[in-house]
Scaffold this motif. Structure first.
Motif, PDB file in Angstrom:
ATOM      1  N   ILE A  27      -0.701  -2.798  -3.840  1.00 57.45           N
ATOM      2  CA  ILE A  27      -1.664  -1.732  -3.561  1.00 57.45           C
ATOM      3  C   ILE A  27      -2.496  -2.167  -2.359  1.00 57.45           C
ATOM      4  O   ILE A  27      -3.102  -3.240  -2.378  1.00 57.45           O
ATOM      5  N   SER A  28      -2.516  -1.345  -1.337  1.00 59.54           N
ATOM      6  CA  SER A  28      -3.185  -1.768  -0.113  1.00 59.54           C
ATOM      7  C   SER A  28      -4.074  -0.678   0.453  1.00 59.54           C
ATOM      8  O   SER A  28      -3.842   0.514   0.259  1.00 59.54           O
ATOM      9  N   ASP A  29      -5.111  -1.112   1.156  1.00 53.56           N
ATOM     10  CA  ASP A  29      -5.951  -0.247   1.972  1.00 53.56           C
ATOM     11  C   ASP A  29      -6.162  -0.992   3.298  1.00 53.56           C
ATOM     12  O   ASP A  29      -5.603  -2.070   3.487  1.00 53.56           O
ATOM     13  N   PRO A  30      -6.903  -0.445   4.238  1.00 55.61           N
ATOM     14  CA  PRO A  30      -7.025  -1.133   5.537  1.00 55.61           C
ATOM     15  C   PRO A  30      -7.661  -2.515   5.467  1.00 55.61           C
ATOM     16  O   PRO A  30      -7.505  -3.310   6.402  1.00 55.61           O
ATOM     17  N   ARG A  31      -8.349  -2.847   4.360  1.00 59.97           N
ATOM     18  CA  ARG A  31      -9.062  -4.114   4.290  1.00 59.97           C
ATOM     19  C   ARG A  31      -8.464  -5.111   3.304  1.00 59.97           C
ATOM     20  O   ARG A  31      -8.651  -6.326   3.469  1.00 59.97           O
ATOM     21  N   GLU A  32      -7.804  -4.642   2.267  1.00 63.51           N
ATOM     22  CA  GLU A  32      -7.334  -5.529   1.204  1.00 63.51           C
ATOM     23  C   GLU A  32      -5.932  -5.158   0.737  1.00 63.51           C
ATOM     24  O   GLU A  32      -5.525  -3.992   0.808  1.00 63.51           O
ATOM     25  N   VAL A  33      -5.215  -6.170   0.230  1.00 65.38           N
ATOM     26  CA  VAL A  33      -3.931  -5.969  -0.436  1.00 65.38           C
ATOM     27  C   VAL A  33      -3.996  -6.665  -1.789  1.00 65.38           C
ATOM     28  O   VAL A  33      -4.439  -7.818  -1.893  1.00 65.38           O
ATOM     29  N   TRP A  34      -3.559  -5.951  -2.834  1.00 66.89           N
ATOM     30  CA  TRP A  34      -3.595  -6.492  -4.192  1.00 66.89           C
ATOM     31  C   TRP A  34      -2.211  -6.423  -4.821  1.00 66.89           C
ATOM     32  O   TRP A  34      -1.432  -5.513  -4.532  1.00 66.89           O
ATOM     33  N   ILE A  35      -1.910  -7.380  -5.685  1.00 73.76           N
ATOM     34  CA  ILE A  35      -0.759  -7.325  -6.566  1.00 73.76           C
ATOM     35  C   ILE A  35      -1.275  -6.954  -7.950  1.00 73.76           C
ATOM     36  O   ILE A  35      -2.141  -7.647  -8.503  1.00 73.76           O
TER      37      ILE A  35
END
Length: 244
Positions: free
Chosen positions: A69-77
């Motif tokens: 899951i990503s946005d312009p500032r962070e990526v998460w698993i």
């Protein structure tokens, strides 16, 4: 590569890989939850919160999912699994990928131990450990708890068909790390792959495509054209799902 991917206007997106863990499903699917999260979220953290709320209120109907899951500032698993027949809800854990690092998941849960008191980089269901104790999947201290080992234990198939693809990508992106193949081969006591790795250089879009489609050619221990499962036509598409 993702089995399912979604992107919405504020450059916010999902990549989803289903997997086959211990507990069987009940109610809304990961596709439905991720679709609702895309409609209502502006950040990856919003999506994690919304999906956990949906699972708590309505249940969860996929066996197990690993999501990027990503946005312009962070990526998460984000990894989630239903509680099984007769139990509404799900258990889950999410970890933020450090800036400058890459991660991967291929039809197998990969989050093991995680920090219990660092909400900037790790989020999880309040009963993710207690439910594993209740089901008999875990008996140690909270700090020793491994989500993947409790809810989706590795098998020979998951090592060779799923985890091997992550090893291949990491090896290509960071050859200097000299990642051992021993864990992929199922050698007892071999350390598992890291959840993420720092690439030797900044990756391009072409690099990402190459990591997915270069197959296991010239890696004899994993090459689908020479293993017992190889077809007579020696096609990399067979068994491990990769292409030259």
């Amino acid at each position: 590569a993702c089995v399912t991917s979604f992107v919405t206007v504020p450059t916010f997106g999902f990549g989803i890989r289903p997997r086959g863990p211990r507990i069987f499903p009940s109610r809304p699917t990961s596709g439905i939850m991720s679709g609702v999260a895309l409609q209502r979220s502006k950040t990856a953290r919003d999506a994690i919160r919304i999906m956990s709320e949906l699972a708590t209120e309505y249940g969860y109907a996929s066996t197990g999912e690993s999501m990027s899951i990503s946005d312009p500032r962070e990526v998460w698993i984000f990894e989630i699994i239903g509680k099984g027949p007769g139990r509404k809800g799900a258990v889950w854990v999410a970890r933020r990928v450090p800036d400058g690092y890459i991660s991967g998941h291929a039809n197998q849960a990969r989050i093991r131990q995680f920090p219990l008191h660092d909400r900037d980089h790790c989020l999880y269901a309040k009963d993710v450990i207690s439910f594993a104790r209740e089901k008999g999947y875990f008996k140690g201290r909270d700090e020793e708890f491994s989500f993947a080992d409790a809810y989706a234990p590795m098998t020979w198939k998951s090592l060779r068909v799923a985890e091997a693809r992550v090893w291949k990508m990491f090896r290509r992106a960071a050859p200097s790390a000299r990642l051992s193949i021993e864990s992929i081969k199922g050698v007892p006591g071999a350390p598992p792959l890291p959840l993420w790795i720092k690439p030797d250089r900044k990756l391009t879009g072409h690099d990402v495509c190459e990591a997915d489609f270069n197959g296991f050619a010239n890696i004899r221990a994993l090459d689908a054209t020479v293993l017992h499962a190889a077809p007579h036509v020696a096609n990399q598409l067979r068994f491990l799902g990769t292409a030259n």
